[in-house]
Design a protein around this motif. Structure first.
Motif, mmCIF file in Angstrom:
data_model
loop_
_atom_site.group_PDB
_atom_site.id
_atom_site.type_symbol
_atom_site.label_atom_id
_atom_site.label_comp_id
_atom_site.label_asym_id
_atom_site.label_seq_id
_atom_site.Cartn_x
_atom_site.Cartn_y
_atom_site.Cartn_z
ATOM 1 N N UNK A 223 -13.161 -85.367 120.282
ATOM 2 C CA UNK A 223 -12.706 -85.672 118.848
ATOM 3 C C UNK A 223 -11.685 -84.382 118.453
ATOM 4 N N UNK A 224 -10.562 -84.893 118.015
ATOM 5 C CA UNK A 224 -9.392 -83.941 117.782
ATOM 6 C C UNK A 224 -9.306 -83.708 116.497
ATOM 7 N N UNK A 225 -9.017 -82.485 115.916
ATOM 8 C CA UNK A 225 -8.930 -82.231 114.561
ATOM 9 C C UNK A 225 -7.639 -81.341 114.328
ATOM 10 N N UNK A 226 -7.410 -80.729 113.213
ATOM 11 C CA UNK A 226 -6.282 -80.137 112.859
ATOM 12 C C UNK A 226 -6.008 -78.850 113.679
ATOM 13 N N UNK A 227 -7.232 -78.223 114.384
ATOM 14 C CA UNK A 227 -7.356 -76.777 114.856
ATOM 15 C C UNK A 227 -8.014 -77.076 116.488
ATOM 16 N N UNK A 228 -8.788 -77.795 116.665
ATOM 17 C CA UNK A 228 -9.664 -77.898 117.975
ATOM 18 C C UNK A 228 -10.135 -79.255 118.256
ATOM 19 N N UNK A 229 -10.510 -79.164 119.470
ATOM 20 C CA UNK A 229 -10.933 -80.500 120.221
ATOM 21 C C UNK A 229 -12.336 -80.137 120.406
ATOM 22 N N UNK B 164 -2.744 -76.195 120.668
ATOM 23 C CA UNK B 164 -1.584 -75.600 120.237
ATOM 24 C C UNK B 164 -0.947 -76.189 119.124
ATOM 25 N N UNK B 165 -1.219 -77.261 118.754
ATOM 26 C CA UNK B 165 -0.528 -78.081 117.774
ATOM 27 C C UNK B 165 -1.154 -77.621 116.191
ATOM 28 N N UNK B 166 -0.259 -77.506 115.360
ATOM 29 C CA UNK B 166 -0.476 -77.217 113.883
ATOM 30 C C UNK B 166 -0.987 -78.263 113.159
ATOM 31 N N UNK C 243 7.507 -80.763 116.838
ATOM 32 C CA UNK C 243 8.049 -79.491 116.323
ATOM 33 C C UNK C 243 7.056 -78.610 115.827
ATOM 34 N N UNK C 244 5.855 -78.830 115.752
ATOM 35 C CA UNK C 244 4.637 -77.974 115.700
ATOM 36 C C UNK C 244 4.797 -76.913 116.657
ATOM 37 N N UNK C 245 5.196 -77.433 117.842
ATOM 38 C CA UNK C 245 5.090 -76.518 119.158
ATOM 39 C C UNK C 245 6.376 -75.715 119.177
ATOM 40 N N UNK C 246 7.410 -76.422 118.776
ATOM 41 C CA UNK C 246 8.770 -75.857 118.835
ATOM 42 C C UNK C 246 9.165 -74.991 117.686
ATOM 43 N N UNK C 247 8.239 -74.961 116.880
ATOM 44 C CA UNK C 247 8.804 -74.318 115.465
ATOM 45 C C UNK C 247 9.065 -72.958 115.601
ATOM 46 N N UNK C 248 8.210 -72.285 116.706
ATOM 47 C CA UNK C 248 8.434 -70.797 116.926
ATOM 48 C C UNK C 248 9.844 -70.386 117.081
#
Length: 444
Positions: A172-178, A199-201, A352-357
């Motif tokens: 179960x994937x949520x905004x922060x964890x699995x 690691x996704x936002x 882009x959530x990963x590349x946003x840094x």
């Protein structure tokens, strides 16, 4: 598709209830769609109580033809493109995932099942990846507010395909964890195994749905069954017609006598006896007309032309004529394109959530996604239009109208380079800049 209030906790009991409902109400429908696309249709269950009666089970797979036509029209590899400024890193990720083939498969799943899903993850080498997930083994849970955001993505899969165990894993994937669960049987109880951060936002899943989550061919399934039934019955009649009966009149013959006559191909008949074939008259024209009407109805209701028919290809002399004949298909394809573009934009947003840094969180808003139809181009009309607009429209805009020009700026530079080479070839000085720059140089 399930909805949940954001304030409600998705505990084990509620998750179990959603999985049970998905297995009972949603998965059978999705499996039926896939079977019809693969040709495993209801006609294959046909049977007669008399085992000696011909029982043909013929499938004319219009469903597959409709899906493949729309998929090729909208998402042939190379016909979906991404453009924007400073998106090299995003394009590197897309190319690393072979996005052209992925886009086509993404649309294919949506057309077949009415829904398609892909999951984002980081591989062992640290690359951002996305992969299609079979719609029969996953579902999304959305916020029940007006925003309708994806809050959770549930994926179910068998623990091992190589033994007889009935154990499944549920992620179960949520905004922060699995969160990871073990499920004993397809609808068994859940046991929590653990959780980890990702690691996704946001929820790292991307779901693409057609209207009402129905397959593109859902509207013609009844006609598909009728065509199969009618054609199979016609073949049955023909088989029975070939197995015509021999009628013997005024003949007192035993079974052994008849077998002997059949083996020796000789009829020994007493005086006053008669032999003739009992045949069945078949009205082929009526059956052919009904099949033709069913086929025409299927393509008309599905808004998909029969590309192999004489009515479509006959008399077509230009790309413009083809476009007019594709008006109905284009209307429906435009709606599918809008939904798919939304899904592809979400994919880029998650990346882009990963590349946003490095790039900034809003870089995905600057990326444009273009769809090009896979139909013959009428280059003659395009070239005539370009020639008529010379002097009124910039060269860059005119070059952009040519389908085989992929990089307008590079083509303009190539043209300037070719002009310079030709000038030098005939002994003329190469132009150093614009006319205004040359006039200023002469004035100095």
């Amino acid at each position: 598709m399930f909805y949940l209030n954001r304030e409600t906790e998705l505990d084990t009991k509620l998750l179990q209830k959603m999985i049970d409902r998905f297995r009972l109400n949603v998965e059978p429908k999705l499996t039926k769609y896939k079977n019809y696309y693969d040709g495993l249709q209801i006609i294959l269950n046909k049977a007669y109580s008399d085992p000696t009666k011909p029982c043909n089970k013929t499938v004319i797979n219009y469903c597959k033809n409709i899906v493949d036509s729309y998929c090729g029209y909208l998402a042939t590899p190379g016909y979906i493109s991404y453009r924007g400024e400073d998106i090299d890193e995003i394009m590197d990720i897309l190319r690393y995932n072979d996005h052209q083939a992925q886009d086509a498969d993404f649309l294919l799943d949506a057309l077949v099942y009415g829904v398609a899903a892909e999951l984002m993850y980081i591989d062992a080498s640290g690359h951002t990846r996305f992969r299609l997930i079979n719609p029969t083994s996953c579902f999304g849970i959305y916020d029940d507010s007006l925003t309708g955001d994806l809050m959770y993505f549930v994926r179910m899969y068998k623990a091992s395909e190589w033994d007889d165990t009935d154990k499944y894993y549920v992620d179960v994937y949520s905004d922060y964890d699995v969160k990871h669960y073990t499920m004993f049987s397809e609808m068994g109880g859940l046991q929590f195994r653990g959780e980890e951060k990702h690691y996704f936002s946001q929820c790292p899943a991307n779901i693409f749905t057609l209207p009402d989550e129905k397959s593109i061919f859902d509207c013609v399934i009844g006609l598909q069954d009728a065509a199969n039934e009618l054609l199979s019955a016609e073949i049955d009649d023909y088989s029975a017609f070939c197995d015509a009966y021999l009628v013997l009149t005024n003949v007192d013959a035993e079974t052994d006598d008849i077998a002997s006559m059949k083996e020796n191909r000789v009829l020994v008949l007493p005086e006053g006896a008669d032999a003739q074939w009992l045949t069945k008259s078949a009205n082929d024209a009526q059956v052919e007309n009904i099949l033709k009407r069913i086929q025409e109805s299927i393509y008309r209701i599905a808004a998909c032309p029969d590309f192999s028919s004489e009515s479509f290809v006959g008399g077509v002399s230009s790309g413009i004529a083809i476009q007019y004949r594709l008006t109905g298909m284009e209307t429906r394809a435009g709606k599918v394109e809008a939904l798919m573009k939304k899904a592809l934009q979400r994919r880029v947003e998650i990346i882009c959530g990963i590349a946003s840094l490095k790039l900034g969180e809003e870089v995905f808003r600057d990326i444009e996604i273009d769809f090009k139809r896979n139909i013959p181009e009428d280059l003659t009309a395009t070239i005539n239009m370009i020639n008529s607009l010379k002097g009124s429209v910039s060269d860059a805009t005119l070059l952009a109208q040519l389908p085989f020009i992929t990089d307008v700026n590079a083509e303009l530079e190539a043209i300037q380079g070719q002009k310079a080479a030709n000038m030098e070839l005939y002994g003329f000085p190469a132009p150093s800049g614009s006319e205004e720059e040359e006039e200023e140089a002469e004035a100095v």
